[in-house]
Write a protein that holds these residues in place. Sequence first.
Motif, PDB file in Angstrom:
ATOM      1  N   ALA A  25      23.287   9.180 -16.571  1.00 47.13           N
ATOM      2  CA  ALA A  25      23.156  10.382 -15.736  1.00 47.13           C
ATOM      3  C   ALA A  25      22.000  10.285 -14.750  1.00 47.13           C
TER       4      ALA A  25
ATOM      5  N   THR B  24      28.064  11.291 -16.570  1.00 52.65           N
ATOM      6  CA  THR B  24      27.288  12.274 -15.809  1.00 52.65           C
ATOM      7  C   THR B  24      26.638  13.341 -16.690  1.00 52.65           C
ATOM      8  N   ASP B  25      26.971  13.352 -17.978  1.00 47.76           N
ATOM      9  CA  ASP B  25      26.421  14.352 -18.896  1.00 47.76           C
ATOM     10  C   ASP B  25      25.638  13.650 -20.004  1.00 47.76           C
TER      11      ASP B  25
ATOM     12  N   LYS C 135      24.630  14.619 -22.754  1.00 53.16           N
ATOM     13  CA  LYS C 135      25.095  14.967 -24.093  1.00 53.16           C
ATOM     14  C   LYS C 135      26.081  13.931 -24.632  1.00 53.16           C
TER      15      LYS C 135
ATOM     16  N   THR D 295      33.520  13.955 -16.754  1.00 58.08           N
ATOM     17  CA  THR D 295      32.131  13.553 -17.000  1.00 58.08           C
ATOM     18  C   THR D 295      32.025  12.064 -17.340  1.00 58.08           C
TER      19      THR D 295
END
Length: 414
Positions: A22, A43-44, A46, A67
């Motif tokens: 990310a 992109t996340d 988490k 994501t």
Amino acid sequence: MFLLSHMLKSFIKKGRLTVIDADGKRHVFGGLQEGPQVTMRLTDPKLYRSLVFKAELVAGEAYMDGTMRFEEGSSLRDFLMLFSINRLSLGSYPIQKAIRAVRMRFRKREQSNRKGQAQQNVAHHYDLGNDLYKLFLDENMLYSCAYFRDPEETLEQAQRNKLRLLAAKLDLKPGMKVLDIGCGWGDLALYLAQLEDVSVVGVTLSKEQHALATKRAADAGLAGRVRFELKDYRDVEEKFDRIVSVGMFEHVGVQHYDEFFKKLNALMPDDGVALIHSIGHMSPPGTTSPWLRKYIFPGGYSPALSEVVAVTERNSLWVTDIEVLRVHYATTLAHWCRRFEANRDKVVAMYDERFARMWEFYLISCEMMFRAGSQMVFHLQLSRTRDAVPIVRDYVTDLQRSYVEREKQLHLQV
């Protein structure tokens, strides 16, 4: 990223995976052995942890949500091939081994297909709307593995080959009654009734399939000999000379196998024949992908042959023939994928972008399971007696050849 990096170092043995996190930082894994070259952007943040503990589920969801993306010329297909050829090393990673052990303990609960619940599971997938399936299946809407006698054959030709092969293994005789369990949109039942002077009853739990199959029988002038019922196979009471089931056994569930084969035994005379066409795998008993179970086939499971044959033995059924189709489903799925992608804009208009990405993940991941994973298709021919069909297997080939000529005489179009 630490935990994810640790797992990916252990996981990627063949090919190379470049992960752009990310923050834009690049992490490279593998590269020592030949294989797909994949660049993936997450992109996340988490995802770093969730991919370690729920790899299969989260990877599919991340692709659906956008994501997880693929860049620099690589694609979802490349990633899923990379995943498939490295699956054994992922399975040996300590965290994944522990998770698998827990999942095995609860797999019967995951595969529950009790009456009522089975209908709900079927509706989740098969009642999405016939218009969706028309976008990627063959013209006769056969939603199971085709049989490619030649890799250059069209999907329509290969699906007709499959029907011909099934009909030959049923060894039909005039006047016989045939039960088609999980009849889909009815093409196998209609084909058998056109080919031979037999009557066919097809049962399905899908309202969409039942409506279209019934219409097709009427349109073909076969309503007098072909009947489709919206019914659980466990509620069938008639006796049948032949029973065929294509692509339905995957929805039975391990804890229901004895129930299934006991029912087959009860519905056949001593010289009856049952033919099961099912997805299976060549590895030991396992579980269904959490992503596939959640989004595509709730209650579904493709068994190891060892799980199936043991149950037929307990139910006093002769296994009179087994055939394993190894790469035919990979080729079938490749055809479906191409047709789906050609109609992708229509899918988005009918549903939405997330749905289209979900089905891309489904179709391509399944293709990779058959192309590089442990999945296959098996035909299991069963009877109460050892000589219900000819004892020399030549009859299967001979009948297929005779059916080609009969199709010409009857002007049966592919």
